[in-house]
Design a protein around this motif. Structure first.
Motif, PDB file in Angstrom:
ATOM      1  N   SER A  72      47.223  59.224  15.514  1.00 54.27           N
ATOM      2  CA  SER A  72      48.280  60.215  15.711  1.00 54.27           C
ATOM      3  C   SER A  72      48.935  59.978  17.063  1.00 54.27           C
ATOM      4  CB  SER A  72      47.706  61.630  15.645  1.00 54.27           C
ATOM      5  OG  SER A  72      47.300  61.915  14.327  1.00 54.27           O
ATOM      6  N   ILE A  73      50.243  60.179  17.101  1.00 51.07           N
ATOM      7  CA  ILE A  73      51.033  59.802  18.273  1.00 51.07           C
ATOM      8  C   ILE A  73      51.684  61.018  18.926  1.00 51.07           C
ATOM      9  CG2 ILE A  73      53.167  58.583  18.925  1.00 51.07           C
ATOM     10  CD1 ILE A  73      52.440  56.531  16.742  1.00 51.07           C
ATOM     11  N   ILE A  74      51.734  61.002  20.246  1.00 51.83           N
ATOM     12  CA  ILE A  74      52.574  61.951  20.982  1.00 51.83           C
ATOM     13  C   ILE A  74      53.438  61.114  21.925  1.00 51.83           C
ATOM     14  CG2 ILE A  74      52.659  64.024  22.418  1.00 51.83           C
ATOM     15  CD1 ILE A  74      49.652  64.440  21.810  1.00 51.83           C
ATOM     16  N   CYS A  75      54.744  61.233  21.828  1.00 49.68           N
ATOM     17  CA  CYS A  75      55.596  60.372  22.644  1.00 49.68           C
ATOM     18  C   CYS A  75      56.786  61.131  23.200  1.00 49.68           C
ATOM     19  CB  CYS A  75      56.057  59.162  21.823  1.00 49.68           C
ATOM     20  SG  CYS A  75      56.963  59.589  20.336  1.00 49.68           S
ATOM     21  N   GLN A  76      57.479  60.492  24.113  1.00 47.33           N
ATOM     22  CA  GLN A  76      58.688  61.087  24.672  1.00 47.33           C
ATOM     23  C   GLN A  76      59.923  60.251  24.357  1.00 47.33           C
ATOM     24  OE1 GLN A  76      57.076  61.863  28.803  1.00 47.33           O
ATOM     25  NE2 GLN A  76      57.681  63.945  28.270  1.00 47.33           N
ATOM     26  N   LEU A  85      49.319  58.137  23.337  1.00 49.14           N
ATOM     27  CA  LEU A  85      50.358  58.844  24.078  1.00 49.14           C
ATOM     28  C   LEU A  85      51.346  57.865  24.689  1.00 49.14           C
ATOM     29  CD1 LEU A  85      48.043  61.194  26.241  1.00 49.14           C
ATOM     30  CD2 LEU A  85      48.792  61.533  23.869  1.00 49.14           C
ATOM     31  N   HIS A  86      52.625  58.198  24.615  1.00 50.12           N
ATOM     32  CA  HIS A  86      53.644  57.527  25.424  1.00 50.12           C
ATOM     33  C   HIS A  86      54.171  58.570  26.392  1.00 50.12           C
ATOM     34  CE1 HIS A  86      58.152  57.176  25.912  1.00 50.12           C
ATOM     35  NE2 HIS A  86      57.691  56.195  26.644  1.00 50.12           N
ATOM     36  N   ILE A  87      53.896  58.343  27.678  1.00 48.90           N
ATOM     37  CA  ILE A  87      54.233  59.347  28.692  1.00 48.90           C
ATOM     38  C   ILE A  87      55.327  58.817  29.609  1.00 48.90           C
ATOM     39  CG2 ILE A  87      53.338  60.701  30.626  1.00 48.90           C
ATOM     40  CD1 ILE A  87      50.516  60.303  29.402  1.00 48.90           C
ATOM     41  N   GLU A  88      56.432  59.545  29.718  1.00 49.19           N
ATOM     42  CA  GLU A  88      57.429  59.203  30.744  1.00 49.19           C
ATOM     43  C   GLU A  88      57.179  60.040  31.994  1.00 49.19           C
ATOM     44  OE1 GLU A  88      61.405  59.268  29.097  1.00 49.19           O
ATOM     45  OE2 GLU A  88      61.061  57.291  28.222  1.00 49.19           O
ATOM     46  N   GLY A  89      56.734  61.252  31.800  1.00 55.40           N
ATOM     47  CA  GLY A  89      56.433  62.108  32.940  1.00 55.40           C
ATOM     48  C   GLY A  89      55.762  63.366  32.453  1.00 55.40           C
ATOM     49  N   LEU A  90      55.054  64.043  33.372  1.00 58.06           N
ATOM     50  CA  LEU A  90      54.354  65.276  33.010  1.00 58.06           C
ATOM     51  C   LEU A  90      54.870  66.403  33.880  1.00 58.06           C
ATOM     52  CD1 LEU A  90      50.735  63.841  32.976  1.00 58.06           C
ATOM     53  CD2 LEU A  90      52.043  64.583  30.961  1.00 58.06           C
ATOM     54  N   ASN A  91      55.114  67.543  33.284  1.00 57.43           N
ATOM     55  CA  ASN A  91      55.545  68.678  34.083  1.00 57.43           C
ATOM     56  C   ASN A  91      54.361  69.452  34.636  1.00 57.43           C
ATOM     57  OD1 ASN A  91      58.294  68.119  33.648  1.00 57.43           O
ATOM     58  ND2 ASN A  91      58.121  69.007  31.592  1.00 57.43           N
ATOM     59  N   ASP A  92      53.261  69.432  33.889  1.00 56.95           N
ATOM     60  CA  ASP A  92      52.085  70.164  34.359  1.00 56.95           C
ATOM     61  C   ASP A  92      50.879  69.245  34.269  1.00 56.95           C
ATOM     62  OD1 ASP A  92      50.011  71.852  34.929  1.00 56.95           O
ATOM     63  OD2 ASP A  92      50.774  73.515  33.713  1.00 56.95           O
ATOM     64  N   GLY A  93      50.719  68.427  35.304  1.00 58.66           N
ATOM     65  CA  GLY A  93      49.681  67.397  35.291  1.00 58.66           C
ATOM     66  C   GLY A  93      48.280  67.964  35.204  1.00 58.66           C
ATOM     67  N   SER A  94      48.012  69.079  35.895  1.00 60.20           N
ATOM     68  CA  SER A  94      46.622  69.542  35.920  1.00 60.20           C
ATOM     69  C   SER A  94      46.231  70.147  34.576  1.00 60.20           C
ATOM     70  CB  SER A  94      46.377  70.490  37.090  1.00 60.20           C
ATOM     71  OG  SER A  94      47.126  71.664  36.911  1.00 60.20           O
ATOM     72  N   LYS A  95      47.157  70.810  33.929  1.00 60.17           N
ATOM     73  CA  LYS A  95      46.867  71.327  32.584  1.00 60.17           C
ATOM     74  C   LYS A  95      46.597  70.154  31.630  1.00 60.17           C
ATOM     75  CE  LYS A  95      49.669  73.279  29.003  1.00 60.17           C
ATOM     76  NZ  LYS A  95      51.016  73.801  28.794  1.00 60.17           N
TER      77      LYS A  95
END
Lengths: 466, 466
Positions: A162-166, A213-223
């Motif tokens: 399963s994929i999560i991408c931006q 995961l394909h991550i370009e950036g995270l708004n809430d890194g600690s979460k």
């Protein structure tokens, strides 16, 4: 009663009914018609096309607004010109829709006014308890639900990945970016639904065994880190992080409106939380397929079976660089094979099969040598390097069925193959569909996969996961 | 009159007559019969099979010894059990043969006695002015001469790539290790004929435009460096060096009997002498094909044309890491395209074609954008990222012919492509046979090729080569 967060995510992945705002009357290749794709994909839920200028599209009755749809709508998909999106969202919220995908571009991805508009839409949705995926997304795919909001048709696969991408490229670019997947969500600008939301859905989803995961950036890194720390104990999480360079990060900001952040911080956080970081899409593809197919090795001692001394050395260099060990063959293994070699030859690891094959025939020697390696208790994983023969002319050189049989017989030791030569791609596909051997297009990539599998084993051991 | 060194190398690459010592009567797939392969390959010279136990093999009269052959023999190929090699070489020298390939294994590759035997044979040959390729080699291929001593059949290609290697896998592993090649020599244990000898032959050979080396170790590093320093000004020399790690180096010693040496020394020497070092076989394949097909860029400013913002960012990261520049689009280029974009969109590099394509159609926009990039004087090379459509269903999304047309029209700017998705391999093959665009299976590999082409341009500029 309020819906749980995961139940609300289910509206996105498993909608029973949906409205599409912005359905085109154009159909066929090149029209990118979402409704047509959905129908062809075999979606079984109800679809309500919203279009004030049409009575019917593709055999379905159209409604002028979501307000005129007489039934419950689980999910709204908005694919309108940017300037019509806000009022469309308002209309959806008014009728109580709790899940909205905004396909349209021109929001945080272009900054300025687009960003303000996106913030306003998010605020409106939050007030009503609705969730938004996007904007600037191609939405979701759930093959187990015959559900696909992307505007390109593709083959349905029932894969545990399963994929999560931006970026939609990680969905429509399959199979050569990620391999077959079962589910995918493109977060686009990630104005509301984020990695953690989607991860929580996949964590409990029994159809998901591996997450990429394909991550370009995270708004809430600690979460994010908290979430993956928990989930990585249950399921392997692979991640490609782009915007590694400063210029790449700037472009990521203008693509999905994300803050890319310092790359080394990601690296450290990923390692700590059990994320398996990949460096490029080919590695993502290799690992996604490999984790779906192969058992984890119990240790780092690899055995190499090769037709070619030179090929073996290519593999050794990579293995040593990745801190794997060359297994020492046991005396029993050497004993088994000693009668098969010419007097001037000596057995070692890599195990060069060629002198024996020339004397005693390739296929029988291949099987004898492979079994000997897999039975050796000092060997945790095997790499097989062999020539992919031209078929059907050279059937007597074909060892692929022997490898597939070995994987059935020794299910606890991962077997990877580098079948160099002309029919490499055919053999990669053959092993992929057979399921339990993984063939790769270079010794470096084969060893890299073994290394990642071993790292996963180590991570679980350290965390006390049996 | 004595033969020149290069003329003597010609006996290996372009023999008019040859003797094979150790011809088997077994034929067909799996028999690895050199004579059969040579005949099937269309070799036009005379062949004298040497076998005291046969009258005729494969339609050719056999001779009991080389001494009984009534004609001149340019080249002897020895494929006998190790312990019969020495006397076979003696017999060849006695009748004045000046070029000998020793296929047999069991010499420096196993050390000890084998090494001593090899030294003795070399000494005997030197005394008589004969040269030896091997032992432990599959010999040579020269497709322009229908000549192939390897024991595996393969497709003949007339490629400008010529190979020098120390393991047969770099010959029989084609196309997926090196791509198509025109000529190849496997030096095996390199007891006599070495890299410098083969390089000198290729340097003057008008059929060779690119040279690829597989090096396990060098016996005479300074001679090698002197040779490549001279030849790299004329022809690009790619090299993969194995035995990078200490254990890999030990295995290299026991494979081809080579001293691998400290890796960082190789790295420095390669850079200085203009060798383009590659790190793995896929990079070797990419660069060998790329240098054969593409012009060198005049500078480091790349333009990226993409369907996908996310795909563009993958490419940027790699470009920046390899010290390439993102071209700045000229005002004229922006002007040309400004009427094609939605008001909220802004043009940049990567040039995201998607919003225009959705409004004005994919193919016309692709051509307009691609021409605009290639006409921009601030752009030295182009990477095109696009979806490889399913054919024939999605012909209206196929842009491959537009790229091929562009390469014809703009022959001085290299064009590389990453056609992600399902038909990637088909498109890679299509571009390969069309010849002037190079498609690669990831943005990282596409950018890496552009970087290598640019480095070659810089090297030649620094050395004052026009």
């Amino acid at each position: 009663m309020e819906m749980s967060a995961v139940d609300q995510m289910r509206l996105f992945f498993e909608p029973r009914s949906l409205a599409i705002l912005g359905v085109s009357r154009k159909t066929g290749a090149g029209s990118f018609n979402i409704l047509e794709i959905l129908q062809n994909y075999g979606f079984q839920g109800k679809i309500f096309p919203i279009n004030p200028n049409a009575q019917e599209i593709l055999g379905l009755r159209c409604f002028p607004t979501v307000g005129t749809v007489p039934e419950n709508i689980d999910l709204a998909i908005i694919s309108l010109d940017r300037d019509r999106v806000l009022s469309a969202v308002e209309a959806c919220l008014k009728v109580g829709i709790k899940a909205i995908i905004i396909i349209s571009q021109g929001f945080a991805d272009v900054g300025g006014e687009g960003k303000l508009l996106q913030d306003r839409i998010r605020g409106m949705a939050r007030e009503k308890g609705a969730r938004i995926v996007g904007p600037n997304t191609i939405g979701l795919v759930n093959n187990f639900h015959n559900f696909n909001t992307s505007f390109l048709p593709f083959d349905k696969a029932f894969s545990p990945l399963s994929i999560i991408c931006q970026s939609g490229i990680f969905v429509v670019g399959f199979p050569n970016i990620t391999g077959s997947f079962g589910k995918a969500i493109d977060l686009g600008n990630t104005c509301d639904v984020d990695f953690s939301d989607a991860l929580e859905y996949y964590a409990d989803d029994h159809q998901t065994k591996i997450i990429a995961l394909h991550i370009e950036g995270l708004n809430d890194g600690s979460k994010f880190i908290q979430t993956v720390r928990k989930i990585s104990l249950k399921k392997p999480i692979l991640a490609i992080k782009t915007g590694r360079t400063e210029i790449g990060a700037q472009k990521a900001a203008s693509h999905s409106g994300s803050m890319a952040g310092k790359d080394f911080l990601y690296d450290a956080a990923f390692k700590q939380s059990g994320i398996i970081r990949v460096n490029d899409i080919e590695e993502l593809n290799d690992l996604a397929k490999g984790f779906a197919r192969l058992p984890l090795p119990k240790g780092d001692r690899i055995g190499i079976l090769t037709y070619s001394g030179g090929g073996g050395i290519l593999a050794i260099d990579k293995a040593i660089e990745l801190h794997l060990q060359l297994a020492k063959l046991s005396p029993a293994t050497k004993q088994k094979l000693s009668s098969l070699i010419p007097p001037w030859f000596s057995l070692g690891n890599p195990l060069d099969i060629w002198p024996s094959a020339m004397q005693h025939g390739l296929q029988p020697m291949f099987k004898t040598y492979l079994w000997a390696l897999l039975e050796d208790e000092g060997v945790d994983a095997v790499l097989s390097i062999f020539l992919s023969p031209e078929l059907p002319n050279q059937e007597c050189l074909d060892v692929s069925d022997i490898l597939i049989e070995a994987a059935e017989k020794f299910p606890n030791k991962p077997i990877v193959a580098w079948p160099y030569g002309k029919n490499l791609n055919e053999l990669i596909r053959k092993f992929e569909s057979a399921g339990k051997v993984m063939a790769l297009s270079s010794p470096d990539r084969a060893i890299n996969l073994l290394s990642a599998l071993y790292e996963r084993c180590r991570f679980l051991q350290k965390r006390g996961v049996p």
